[in-house]
Design an enzyme around this catalytic site. Structure first.
Site, mmCIF file in Angstrom:
data_model
loop_
_atom_site.group_PDB
_atom_site.id
_atom_site.type_symbol
_atom_site.label_atom_id
_atom_site.label_comp_id
_atom_site.label_asym_id
_atom_site.label_seq_id
_atom_site.Cartn_x
_atom_site.Cartn_y
_atom_site.Cartn_z
ATOM 1 N N HIS A 196 31.053 -24.311 -92.020
ATOM 2 C CA HIS A 196 30.063 -23.993 -93.050
ATOM 3 C C HIS A 196 30.411 -22.694 -93.777
ATOM 4 O O HIS A 196 30.017 -22.500 -94.925
ATOM 5 C CB HIS A 196 28.664 -23.905 -92.438
ATOM 6 C CG HIS A 196 28.061 -25.250 -92.171
ATOM 7 N ND1 HIS A 196 26.712 -25.486 -92.185
ATOM 8 C CD2 HIS A 196 28.638 -26.440 -91.902
ATOM 9 C CE1 HIS A 196 26.483 -26.775 -91.922
ATOM 10 N NE2 HIS A 196 27.637 -27.364 -91.732
ATOM 11 N N HIS B 175 33.460 -33.974 -85.911
ATOM 12 C CA HIS B 175 32.397 -34.614 -85.135
ATOM 13 C C HIS B 175 32.897 -35.200 -83.825
ATOM 14 O O HIS B 175 32.161 -35.899 -83.132
ATOM 15 C CB HIS B 175 31.682 -35.650 -86.009
ATOM 16 C CG HIS B 175 30.823 -35.011 -87.055
ATOM 17 N ND1 HIS B 175 30.095 -35.706 -87.987
ATOM 18 C CD2 HIS B 175 30.562 -33.698 -87.314
ATOM 19 C CE1 HIS B 175 29.434 -34.853 -88.787
ATOM 20 N NE2 HIS B 175 29.719 -33.632 -88.402
#
Ligand code: HEB
Length: 754
Positions: free
Chosen positions: A96, A287
């Site tokens: 992020h 992920h």
């Protein structure tokens, strides 16, 4: 709402300095210059003698990495680690941090440690990362200035991967921190978190996708589609909602449609400069680790984000009253997914499960759309309860990697060839973290990969002796004798250097990519004129290089800048500092598609471009000045000087307020501020791009100008600066300031000099 009036949050009502109704409230459309005075010594506690590169070189890098590795499994009671390992959380923090980058203007990204400041520290998508950053504080405290927060966020993501068994491609430090919130990045126009009504309804197809500015730039508002299958995302943006890094995990606007989600993913990741393969690798690789957090609905449990949270929370936000508010009770995204059975270890299970199981739409405990594997056993561990097991789960956007036909091909190949997957993830992750660092001469530390990557915009090292002062004098003579008008030399040097973007440190004169596609063909560079100038300079170069002694050579990159200096010296009568050492890149070293993003929509310095449906010409000028790291006075002096030097891209006379063009005088300012001239919109409308200046008495036409000229007389702060340059005691100051600002732009990408 029962709030104590003393704590009134309405700034307009606060009777202290900075409070009350401000200029931006009265005149929200006024041209703002604030982005030209950011990150100056007044905000930086380390100024003036701190040099980050020097500090970093004294860092015990191995010890730092050891401490970070230990931190991964040092679970703290105040924010316990899922599965006893913070790896997933820290990978998300790094992703992020870097993932706000957008290739359209190079802004965003992890290069400045901006995740510490609003709005990023409070974006809904960054929920719980306040805890991740706080977990790092003891380590930051220990190593102090030797590691910036910006580097630390990203390095921690790398160490997290390592500690979970994945070998990253490398790491480079070298990102000095900033100390105030970046105000320059356009994150969108919505006024509610997770809103997207502006970016789609007013969407103009981004240059990021098409590589062209088409006529649709000028279409009216509300012409865009809101249909999730056809809508266009507004120009520079790279996220589908205000406050998200990329896309809505539940699917476009919350509709759980993996194929439609793929469309959003492709657009937004494309604007991060990632292709399909890199995108699949990043999502599948990322992920593979960790989990999502949605133990209960955010309402009524989750409190305000950091920027709005009460003072006693000390910069943390999202206080959670559900259960213990942490560990198994954590509410972050509101989704409750664990992708693999080994969330703290690298594996290929993510892709394995993605294709092996049938996915059924379900809801998280917080009520968000997510998917559960129908035909699977309970094979997934619980993050806290060793006796509990779950079925595999996925986000809508994860299923995109299977149900979008292009992504599917790549995902299947990665599933069958884990080596390719690993390599692609390692490379894409490295690119993600380093995309905005500029050339590798800025990279620091022992883990810099040897392999050169095309997105570095590589420039060869000089393999020849540099020209000395006598050569420079001789070259300048040869250039001026080559028969090219000085204004063209100046315009070409500007064209070469001014592609620089301080945001991601791309562009600039080094490499002389102005000779190469795509730059040589940009309209703003006046291709015909450019070709003529380059031909003449190449001849000068050949003559010099074939006759120079001692292995000395001059590069085209140097020669283009030197030609500008020579012309400028002639025009100004003062000497213009020149620093040789640039080299020439090849077409092969130049990713045409990627360089297309550097093409200016407008360059007010050369009077190129015009207002778009959403931004006025003068706002685009300030945007460009900000990318060039110029102050308002520097922008002003450059525009005024370039006009009288005749540097307009098409040779037009807009803004050439002088009777002696080609001489570096302050005439632009003198004449702009002359009250005997009256200005009128050429087409008589308020939206005109061209203006006429007439003699107030006789009505005789004197000048023509664009908005990028007249703004220096209309905007009060720019007018104040223009007055300084128009004063009778400023003639020399004007020349000196112009030359200084000129050299600053010419040397903007000379990281070897500063
Ligand atoms: Fe991610 C997590 C979404 C991409 C990495 N993600 C996550 C979440 C979500 C998401 C919602 C959850 C949060 C919480 O906690 O709750 N992603 C997403 C999306 C996308 C993504 C939508 C696009 C498609 N990721 C991504 C990437 C990466 C990642 C690219 C990297 C590379 N994530 C991640 C991780 C995680 C996540 C690691 C986990 C975290 C933890 O564990 O904490």
């Amino acid at each position: 709402m029962g709030e104590c009036p003393v704590h009134a949050t309405d700034r307009k009502k606060v009777p202290v300095a900075g409070g009350g109704t401000r200029n931006t409230d009265w005149w929200p459309n006024e041209l703002k210059l604030n982005i030209l005075r950011q990150h100056n010594p007044n905000s930086d506690p380390l100024q003036p003698d701190f040099d980050y590169a020097t500090a970093f070189e004294s860092l015990d890098y191995a010890a730092l990495k050891k401490d970070l590795t230990a931190l991964m499994t040092d679970s703290q009671d105040w924010w316990p680690a899922d599965f006893g390992h913070y790896g997933g959380l820290f990978v998300r923090m790094a992703w992020h941090s870097a993932g706000t980058y957008r290739v359209s203007d190079g802004r965003g990204g992890g290069g400045q440690g901006q995740q510490r400041f609003a709005p990023l520290n409070s974006w809904p998508d960054n929920t719980s990362l306040d805890k991740a950053r706080r977990l790092l504080w003891p380590i930051k405290q220990k190593y102090g200035n030797k590691i910036s927060w910006a580097d630390l966020f990203l390095l921690t993501g790398n160490v997290a991967l390592e500690s979970m068994g994945f070998q990253p491609f490398g790491f480079a430090g070298g990102r000095p921190d900033t100390w105030e919130a970046d105000d320059s990045t356009y994150w969108g126009a919505e006024t509610t978190w997770l809103g997207n009504e502006e970016r789609y309804s007013k969407g103009t197809p981004g240059r990021a996708d098409h590589g062209v500015i088409d006529s649709q730039q000028h279409r009216g508002d509300d012409a865009g589609s809101k249909d999730i299958h056809t809508r266009d995302l507004e120009g520079t943006l790279a996220a589908s909602h205000m406050g998200l890094i990329y896309v809505n995990p539940e699917g476009p606007d919350g509709i759980p449609d993996p194929k439609a989600a793929a469309r959003d993913i492709r657009t937004t990741f494309g604007r991060m400069a990632m292709n399909d393969e890199e995108t699949v690798a990043l999502i599948a690789g990322g992920h593979t680790f960790g989990k999502t957090h949605g133990a209960a609905p955010p309402e009524p449990h989750v409190g305000k984000e950091p920027a709005a949270a009460p003072i006693e929370q000390q910069g943390l936000g999202w206080e959670n009253t559900h259960g213990t508010g942490k560990g198994p009770d954590t509410i972050t995204s509101g989704l409750e997914v664990i992708w693999t059975k080994t969330p703290t270890k690298w594996s290929n299970f993510y892709l394995e499960y993605l294709f092996k199981f049938d996915w059924e739409l379900t809801k998280s405990p917080a009520g968000a759309h997510q998917w559960v594997a129908k035909n699977a056993d309970d094979i997934i561990p619980d993050a806290y309860d060793p006796n509990k097991k779950h079925k595999p789960t996925m986000l809508t956007t994860d299923l995109s990697l299977r149900y979008d036909p292009e992504y599917e091909k790549i995902s299947r190949r990665f599933l069958e060839n884990e080596d390719q997957f690993k390599d692609a993830f390692a490379r894409a992750w490295f690119k993600l973290l380093h995309r905005d660092m500029g050339p590798r001469s800025r990279w620091l530390g022992p883990e810099i990969p040897r392999e050169e990557l095309i997105w570095e915009d590589p420039i060869p090292a000089a393999d020849h002796a540099l020209v000395d002062e006598r050569d420079v004098a001789q070259l300048k003579q040869a250039i001026l004798a080559a028969g090219i008008e000085p204004s063209k030399l100046i315009s070409t040097a500007w064209a070469s250097a001014s592609t620089y973007r301080g945001s991601d440190k791309r562009g600039g004169a080094n490499g002389a990519r102005i000779r190469l596609a795509p730059q040589k063909d940009w309209e703003v560079n006046n291709p015909t004129q450019l070709a003529q100038v380059l031909r003449a300079l190449e001849e000068v170069q050949q003559k010099f290089n074939s006759s120079a002694s001692g292995g000395k050579k001059v590069s085209m990159a140097d020669l283009i800048v030197l030609a500008g200096s020579a012309a400028l010296e002639q025009a100004s009568g003062v000497s213009v500092p020149f620093h040789p050492g640039r080299t020439d890149a090849t077409q092969q070293q130049t990713d045409i598609h990627s360089f297309e993003h550097l093409r200016p929509v407008a360059d007010g310095f050369r009077n190129y471009g015009r207002s778009t449906a959403r931004a006025r010409t003068e706002q685009l000028l300030v945007d460009r000045a900000s990318l060039l790291n110029l102050s308002a006075p520097e922008m002003t002096v450059l525009v005024g000087g370039l006009r009288v030097l005749g540097a307009n891209y098409d040779g037009s006379s807009h803004g050439v307020f002088t009777q002696r063009p080609g001489k570096l005088t302050n005439d632009f300012f003198v004449n702009l501020l002359d009250m005997s001239t009256q200005w009128k919109a050429a087409d008589g409308t308020g939206k005109s791009e061209v203006y006429e200046g007439v003699d107030r008495k006789t009505g005789q036409k004197r000048w023509t100008a664009t908005r990028a000229d007249l703004v220096f007389g209309s905007q009060a702060e720019l007018r104040a600066i223009s007055e300084v340059y128009a004063q009778s005691d400023s003639a020399q100051k004007f020349v000196n300031d112009f030359v200084r600002a000129w050299v600053k732009v010419m040397d903007a990408d000379r990281f070897d000099l500063h």
